[in-house]
Design an enzyme around this catalytic site. Structure first.
Site, PDB file in Angstrom:
ATOM      1  N   TYR A 114      15.174  13.316  -8.814  1.00  0.00           N
ATOM      2  CA  TYR A 114      14.197  13.135  -7.738  1.00  0.00           C
ATOM      3  C   TYR A 114      14.015  14.483  -7.043  1.00  0.00           C
ATOM      4  O   TYR A 114      14.918  14.967  -6.373  1.00  0.00           O
ATOM      5  CB  TYR A 114      14.715  12.090  -6.766  1.00  0.00           C
ATOM      6  CG  TYR A 114      13.678  11.563  -5.794  1.00  0.00           C
ATOM      7  CD1 TYR A 114      12.993  10.379  -6.065  1.00  0.00           C
ATOM      8  CD2 TYR A 114      13.392  12.230  -4.606  1.00  0.00           C
ATOM      9  CE1 TYR A 114      12.057   9.875  -5.177  1.00  0.00           C
ATOM     10  CE2 TYR A 114      12.446  11.734  -3.719  1.00  0.00           C
ATOM     11  CZ  TYR A 114      11.783  10.552  -4.003  1.00  0.00           C
ATOM     12  OH  TYR A 114      10.848  10.050  -3.120  1.00  0.00           O
ATOM     13  N   GLY A 144       0.806  -1.220   0.000  1.00  0.00           N
ATOM     14  CA  GLY A 144       0.000   0.000   0.000  1.00  0.00           C
ATOM     15  C   GLY A 144       0.835   1.264   0.000  1.00  0.00           C
ATOM     16  O   GLY A 144       0.400   2.312   0.488  1.00  0.00           O
ATOM     17  N   LEU A 188      -2.317 -11.490 -10.811  1.00  0.00           N
ATOM     18  CA  LEU A 188      -1.816 -11.291  -9.461  1.00  0.00           C
ATOM     19  C   LEU A 188      -0.557 -12.128  -9.265  1.00  0.00           C
ATOM     20  O   LEU A 188      -0.606 -13.359  -9.357  1.00  0.00           O
ATOM     21  CB  LEU A 188      -2.867 -11.688  -8.415  1.00  0.00           C
ATOM     22  CG  LEU A 188      -4.042 -10.706  -8.279  1.00  0.00           C
ATOM     23  CD1 LEU A 188      -5.110 -11.010  -9.298  1.00  0.00           C
ATOM     24  CD2 LEU A 188      -4.612 -10.733  -6.876  1.00  0.00           C
TER      25      LEU A 188
END
Lengths: 531, 531
Positions: free
Chosen positions: B448, B120, B253
């Site tokens: 970045y 997540g 998956l």
């Protein structure tokens, strides 16, 4: 001029030394050559072309003969017997992406099959036309052979896809750079062909495979132009580069290739170590590569290849001295020769040499210096010429190659050698089989096996011998955790074995890609995916 | 326990030192925080699930809240305001490939959308459910977190796809190995997520990106199980691994991941060099990587990041001494900090250190030893916690990243910083912007960029500020030869920009793959390809 029915330049011949001939006779018996047809005879067999007229399409018989076959042993037998089966109906030599686009329009409009052709060095049937209703046009990319751009800061060179190895290197060398991609086919194969077939070069330890060198480029497809931009790396979804790499002409025609180049190294040298046994030699190589020692090249011959190479080398004085020296040091029967290259700054090379010698010593390796290494480097692209010399004596030579993980290496290598060595027993024919490892990864390595057998009394029977050896060994490979090819690609000869490796869903992925770009199946049909 | 609405473990807090707060107030003004809703309040907003009953599907509100959003700034604003938009209708926690297969059957039978969920940690909206007619089931892979096998000879480890970074490393470390993949999200992200999103770790110079580490594995799809065998390399057609890498849940998956591991190194250390200017620092880094110096990690902060990091570091004594020392040596305003890591055998590390110091000296780099490098290493995974501290003060932080070739580096970097720095001028808001390069390739490097701005008076306005900054800079990136992501992936936030990068035919390739495996579009819809 290029040989029409074999390898390389017809002005260059490699003689088999007498000792080499005796060695082979001793192993598999004396042989009698088959007689070859002439180029004129081959041209006389070319049928009327089925192609509709087009300004850029050449229908000349010699062009069609010269583009009908690659360099597999089956191709040689076809070219020398005259049993070509199918010729392309014509050949085109585009000079620009615009020309290629026009040919794609022509193919789509007229229902013509297109076969992209680089150096014609395939040993897996990539560029062979197949029988079918559609006329076949071979598209020779050889005129798109320019260095288009060099970005020195990002170290990216842009080449026309038809640029052959020597031209790639000479153009770059003049500007202080190298690509460092040296497949055995280097003299003839092209940069676009390397991408299309996922090739690997002898110094892949330093420069990487073509996958690592290919930065982007242009591909002309039936759906339009696919431009792959250059990024040093990206996480933006699946990598389109990797779909073109190995696409073998099924997605489109590569016209421009951008590659990652390197400044010419300050130092490069090649060295040889002998090990008393395969087990020790293999373990040393594994440690070297898993230790990330900065080598540029590494090759390990098994005992039979070592013996064969020394017998065929044709330097009896030098080899005799070497054998005596190794014998005194305890390395005699069963010894294995390892060749390694170091490339880079002086400091890097000096460190790599120290590290390599230290690791090899731990496995009783005997370092013999640069003499044999330099000989390897000098002859690195001439070995294919030996095939011609053997052919003239009545010996057929072919190679098979795969890659597997370290834990499966000996198992697969032995299965391959045993199968090749024994497969013609019923015909009471011996096969001389030997192997080297030439591409090393922390995970495993390639296995490259050469097999030599006598031609039979007829071409048909010789082809049958080859087919028995080739197909049964391909089955052994894919059923025992080997890839069907580490560096030669799939072509038509390996297509039937690919589904074992990729699985049903892997094939679904590849097929869905091909169909998206070429729903009518006009591009190089039956190559890669045999339907 | 894991924070439900932000980064990491809620027992761990990183304080912003007073000097850091003053530094930011000086740059962009004092700020007032917004107030966050509680977990209970968030749960109260979860609607009735639309999912048909299934033994393995959890409908609990807290599970659904905790799987509704990732870690982008937009996600933070949603979680803290309670404006989630859409929640998943349920969460499943499969424990085996068989469980995953059953969920795929359920999805196909019932017309349910599936979102694969690793740690997540997405900052691009990968795992956010979208509004639509189909109910949404989030599949949390976290219980498939075992080390299944270790092949020491081939150096391949097999993990359940839901294994998070710390567990990957601790399992391997106990056996003497490391994967060496250390993305900033390491603490929470999973090995399957790394593959699905093509992540890169801080030590990619030694270990490679996840593309180089991923050797094969199992993917459960709606068409069946895709098994990717391990080979060290192959030329057998397009590489299926590379189609799964970056597939972001659209193909299937991932349940089992085989990765290339390395024995734990004998030596590892981190060091810091300061350069007097950006130009010299950038040139030194380019030379280091193009010279193939055996570094494991390299990071270069531009002048503003260097200044910001020293201000936020919270070691006034040490930093003061350092500043004096550098000032005496001629490195003052505009100085840039380079951090590098060396990893390997004692000999390799000693050589790499010598080579690095020699190259840096050539660009007036001042080597300051290991002290700051060790601090970097100790804090390498804690930086995301700083975001919480800044949030509590009323500052919003986000990052943007890309990669480009060396010849375009300064151009793109400047365009990104200028756009972020000036974009809120109309709102009379300043944005503090700074950048580092952290992944280096001979061809180019990553960029970045971090940007800090004050939250507005409302959540809605704060989100609008972010959206302005994010979307306009994403446009700048793809229009100026940058990839839309070097290491974060596409997700939903970048999907609209992907076609600029891949082109129409690149998108055709990706779409044809997704459709072949998922014709009904059940898997993670609108991620990667926004249709």
């Amino acid at each position: 001029m290029r040989r029409w029915n074999g390898w390389g330049d017809d002005q260059f011949n490699l003689e088999l030394p007498d000792g080499g001939r005796r060695f082979l006779e001793d192993r598999i018996g004396a042989a009698s050559p088959l007689s070859d047809i002439s180029l004129e005879e081959a041209c006389a067999r070319v049928p009327i072309s089925r192609l509709p007229a087009h300004r850029d399409v050449i229908l000349d018989a010699e062009d069609r003969v010269r583009h009908a076959r690659g360099q597999s042993l089956a191709d040689w037998l076809a070219m020398r017997s005259g049993e070509f089966g199918v010729f392309p109906d014509g050949v085109a030599y585009p000079e620009s992406s615009r020309d290629v686009k026009a040919l794609l329009h022509y193919a789509a409009d007229q229902g013509v099959s297109l076969i992209p052709y680089g150096g014609g060095t395939s040993v897996a049937g990539h560029i062979n036309p197949v029988a079918g209703e559609k006329p076949v046009l071979t598209v020779d990319m050889g005129r798109m052979n320019r260095l288009i751009d060099l970005d020195r800061e990002s170290q990216i060179a842009t080449f026309g896809a038809g640029t052959p190895g020597p031209l790639v290197e000479s153009r770059l060398r003049a500007l202080g750079y190298t690509l460092g991609h040296f497949p055995q086919s280097f003299e003839l194969s092209t940069i676009g062909g390397w991408v299309a077939s996922r090739s690997s070069g002898q110094q892949s330890l330093r420069y990487g495979r073509i996958e690592q060198l290919f930065a982007g480029g242009l591909i002309e497809t039936l759906q339009g132009t696919l431009e792959i931009p250059t990024f040093p790396a990206s996480s933006a979804g699946p990598d389109i580069r990797e779909m073109i790499l190995g696409s073998e002409g099924r997605i489109g025609l590569i016209t421009e290739v951008k590659v990652r180049v390197t400044p010419l190294p300050a130092h490069e040298s090649f060295h040889v170590v002998f090990f008393p046994s395969w087990d020790k030699a293999r373990a040393a190589c594994r440690e070297l590569v898993q230790n990330r020692t900065q080598l540029s090249m590494l090759r390990l011959s098994n005992a039979i290849e070592t013996e064969t190479q020394l017998a065929l080398a044709g330097h009896p004085g030098l080899i005799g001295m070497l054998e005596s020296y190794l014998s005194v040091r305890g390395s005699k029967h069963g010894k294995c020769m390892m060749t390694f290259g170091i490339t880079g700054s002086k400091r890097q090379c000096s460190n790599a040499l120290k590290e390599t010698r230290a690791i090899c010593s731990g496995y009783d390796g005997i370092y013999t210096g640069r003499k044999l290494g330099d000989k390897w480097a000098a002859k690195r692209f001439t070995m294919p010429y030996l095939r011609e010399a053997l052919w003239q004596l009545g010996y057929a030579v072919d190679t098979l190659e795969t890659a597997t993980d370290w834990d499966n290496l000996d198992n697969l290598l032995n299965l391959i050698e045993e199968n090749l060595g024994n497969r013609l027993n019923k015909k009471e024919e011996s096969v001389h089989v030997f192997t080297h490892l030439s591409h090393f990864y922390p995970q495993g390595c390639s296995i490259y096996t050469t097999y030599v057998f006598r031609v039979a009394a007829s071409y048909g029977e010789t082809l049958a011998r080859w087919k028995t050896l080739k197909d049964s060994t391909s089955t052994v490979i894919v059923n025992n955790h080997g890839t069907i090819s580490h560096q030669h690609g799939v072509g038509k000869d390996h297509a039937a074995f690919l589904p074992v490796e990729k699985g049903e869903l892997g094939m679904l992925a590849i097929q869905s890609l091909c169909r998206a770009f070429d729903p009518a199946g006009l591009l190089n049909p039956t190559t890669l995916v045999d339907q």
